[in-house]
Design a protein around this motif. Structure first.
Motif: not given
Length: 367
Positions: A67-85
């Motif tokens: 997505l924002d390929y200079v911020s990949s870690m942040s993109n990962n984090l937002a997604y896994v937080l949604a799945v965990e929720k």
């Protein structure tokens, strides 16, 4: 004697490195003065949201890197937080600290890229950008230790992270924390009082706080307009509620404030990382969960304060191993809505600098 001129509409762009041929602005000029602006996008056709519906919850993580390929870690984090929720999964404490360290390193990296290209748009070719890339390379070295990659980073996992940080990571990150503040000081000595930067950015492209709120802007674009809103404080996730840091806020909302704010946020990210390195406990880095996660029927939304603003994932589950629906709230797309307000009345040269100060990434705009 006043010369009568006819307004002319011109297609401009792409001129910014992160627009790579799929973004332009349809601008109406009276001479060089901007009368109207219409951003034109939607041609990248990435289809990330639709692709997510054909993959398991674990497989979607690699889509977020792009997505924002200079911020990949942040993109990962937002997604896994949604799945965990959605699935009711609680990651281990050590994993949450590692996530915050990775996310803040990513914020520094992203702001370095934003600052370097912003100065490139100003005409300061090569030198400031290479200075910023010099420090970014150090961060990519740290990311390589964590996940084996330097650009499209897949480190976060549902229930934790991919793996624990290797032994050599800890002295390397402490070394980074020791020298990075001096480099930030160096940027400021070169740039903050530079008369060309001041004349091209101060009181140029002013965004009022009320307008920023009405446009749903977020991140540095919103905070530079004087609005104190940061999800790490307003709706803490992982271990942000255990950490001490300040939220820099601008006063004018011009191009200069947007530059200054990112520099100030780099300093605060260094402060956050240092606390995490000191506080991180021993223990597992990933919760034991099935290979195929099946959240119960329902929906969930989780968001993070990414380097560009609020990045959120809305997921709908039908009880299967793949999301029934996936919707991404990307800050690059939403922050584009302020462009018309901050460009009208300025000139062509101001448009290029002001657009650079917004700091967007087309992979996140067209998703």
């Amino acid at each position: 004697m006043t010369l009568r001129t006819e307004p002319v509409t011109i297609n401009l762009g792409p001129q910014h490195p992160s627009t790579h041929g799929v973004f332009r602005m349809r601008i109406t000029f009276d001479g060089e003065v901007i009368l109207d602006v219409e951003p034109v996008f939607g041609y990248l056709h990435r289809g990330s949201e639709k692709l997510a519906e054909e993959r398991t919850y674990a497989q979607v993580v690699t889509l977020t890197d792009r997505l924002d390929y200079v911020s990949s870690m942040s993109n990962n984090l937002a997604y896994v937080l949604a799945v965990e929720k959605l699935a009711g999964i609680q990651p281990p404490e050590r994993a949450m600290y590692l996530r915050v360290i990775a996310a803040e390193l990513q914020r520094i990296s992203s702001h370095l890229v934003a600052t370097g290209f912003f100065l490139n748009d100003l005409g300061a070719l090569a030198t400031p950008l290479m200075y910023c890339f010099r420090e970014r390379e150090k961060i990519l070295d740290l990311f390589e230790m964590l996940c084996g990659a330097r650009i499209t980073l897949s480190y976060m996992r549902v229930g934790g992270v991919f793996q624990d940080a290797p032994t050599e990571f800890w002295p390397a990150i402490r070394d980074f924390l020791s020298f990075m503040p001096e480099y930030v000081d160096e940027y400021e000595k070169m740039l903050t009082g530079n008369e060309i930067l001041l004349s091209r950015t101060k009181d140029v492209g002013i965004l009022a706080g009320e307008t920023a709120i009405n446009c749903s802007a977020s991140g540095p674009v919103l905070r530079s307009a004087g609005v104190n809103w940061d999800l790490r404080k307003a709706d803490p996730y992982d271990v942000y509620d255990r950490l001490e840091f300040d939220v820099p806020v601008g006063t004018v909302g011009d191009n200069y404030d947007r530059y200054l704010l990112r520099i100030a946020e780099i300093r605060q990210s260094l402060r956050i990382i240092e606390q995490c390195v000191d506080q991180i406990p021993e223990g597992p880095v990933r919760e034991r969960i099935p290979n195929l996660v099946r959240p119960p029927v329902g929906d969930a939304y989780a968001h993070v304060e990414s380097p560009k603003g609020e990045l959120g994932f809305y997921l709908v589950s039908d009880g299967s191993i793949a999301p029934y629906r996936c919707k991404i709230r990307s800050p690059s797309l939403i922050n584009l809505t302020v462009l018309r307000d901050i460009l009208i009345g300025w000139k062509l040269a101001d448009m290029i600098v002001t657009f650079g100060s917004i700091d967007i990434n087309m992979g996140e705009v067209d998703r």
